[in-house]
Scaffold this active site. Sequence first.
Site, PDB file in Angstrom:
ATOM      1  N   ASP A 101       0.851  -1.200   0.000  1.00  0.00           N
ATOM      2  CA  ASP A 101       0.000   0.000   0.000  1.00  0.00           C
ATOM      3  C   ASP A 101       0.882   1.245   0.000  1.00  0.00           C
ATOM      4  OD1 ASP A 101      -1.891   2.033   0.620  1.00  0.00           O
ATOM      5  OD2 ASP A 101      -3.146   0.592   1.668  1.00  0.00           O
ATOM      6  N   HIS A 103      -0.442   4.503   0.065  1.00  0.00           N
ATOM      7  CA  HIS A 103      -1.144   5.693   0.557  1.00  0.00           C
ATOM      8  C   HIS A 103      -0.511   6.171   1.871  1.00  0.00           C
ATOM      9  CE1 HIS A 103      -4.070   3.702  -2.090  1.00  0.00           C
ATOM     10  NE2 HIS A 103      -4.439   4.932  -2.389  1.00  0.00           N
ATOM     11  N   SER A 154      -5.371  -4.212   2.069  1.00  0.00           N
ATOM     12  CA  SER A 154      -4.537  -3.890   3.240  1.00  0.00           C
ATOM     13  C   SER A 154      -5.189  -4.359   4.536  1.00  0.00           C
ATOM     14  CB  SER A 154      -4.274  -2.385   3.321  1.00  0.00           C
ATOM     15  OG  SER A 154      -3.577  -1.983   2.168  1.00  0.00           O
TER      16      SER A 154
END
Length: 212
Positions: A101, A103, A154
Amino acid sequence: LPLFERLERRIVDGERKGLETDLDEALQEKPALDIVNDTLLNGMRTVGELFGSGQMQLPFVLQSAEVMKAAVAHLEPHMEKADDGSGNIKGTIVLATVKGDVHDIGKNLVDIILSNNGYSVVNLGIKQPINAILEAAAEHDADVIGMSGLLVKSTVVMKENLEEINQRGLSARWPVILGGAALTRAFVEDDLAELYAGEVRYARDAFEGLRL
Ligand code: B1M
């Protein structure tokens, strides 16, 4: 457009030019954190909706994210620091976006808010495997592990990470705080809490992370 609408629009449009001037003007009217919460995050929410409905392409999402990051960086020095001035650290958290991930805007906001409130934050960055997280937690003698992730996948990684901590017999050592848009409180505090032998809690936003 009026100032705050213009700022929100800048996030949606990924328009960087003149950003700092607008932010400085906004700072005359509101505290930095209110500008983030009331205005900039609304812009990011719109970006998410436009992307999710196919009305915005990925490179433009990236541009918006970059303007968001630049805005937060510009505002950060103006954010209230609520430590007691003693220089004492209240606790240490190892913070990471989980494996797979990328982000990191939310995670970095958590970092800023905890750091400004007297906590020591070891921010490992994005795409962090559980090994790296546990190594850093041991190395820095952390009090808590914080994991962030925005993708549905996630949430699965977080579950696997908790199982891994269990398996290594480390769950009593590390309370865990989880955050990120794909999680729900029920998933964390019912399902994950049931499988994790230590304590695991959900933080809806950076302030709940701070409170926990
Ligand atoms: Co992506 N992305 N993205 N993206 N992106 C989402 C998450 C998505 C919901 C958009 C959508 O479809 N509507 C969707 C996920 C869908 C899903 O899994 N169901 C998605 C997708 C699909 C993807 C890609 C797969 C797209 C692709 O490649 N086709 C790809 C994934 C790459 C990867 O990770 N492997 C991708 C890529 C990107 C960009 C790189 C372009 C960019 C990220 C840039 C960056 O972060 N440096 C991006 C962005 C910007 C978004 C949206 C639009 C905005 C995210 C954001 O920054 N929000 C997002 C839409 C959405 O979330 N609705 C989306 C603002 C931020 C402050 O909020 O991170 O939620 P957030 O943090 C909050 C709370 O959650 C909480 O506190 C913060 C506020 O106080 N919090 C914590 C978060 N972590 C915490 C930890 C804590 C405590 C609280 O303690 C440990």
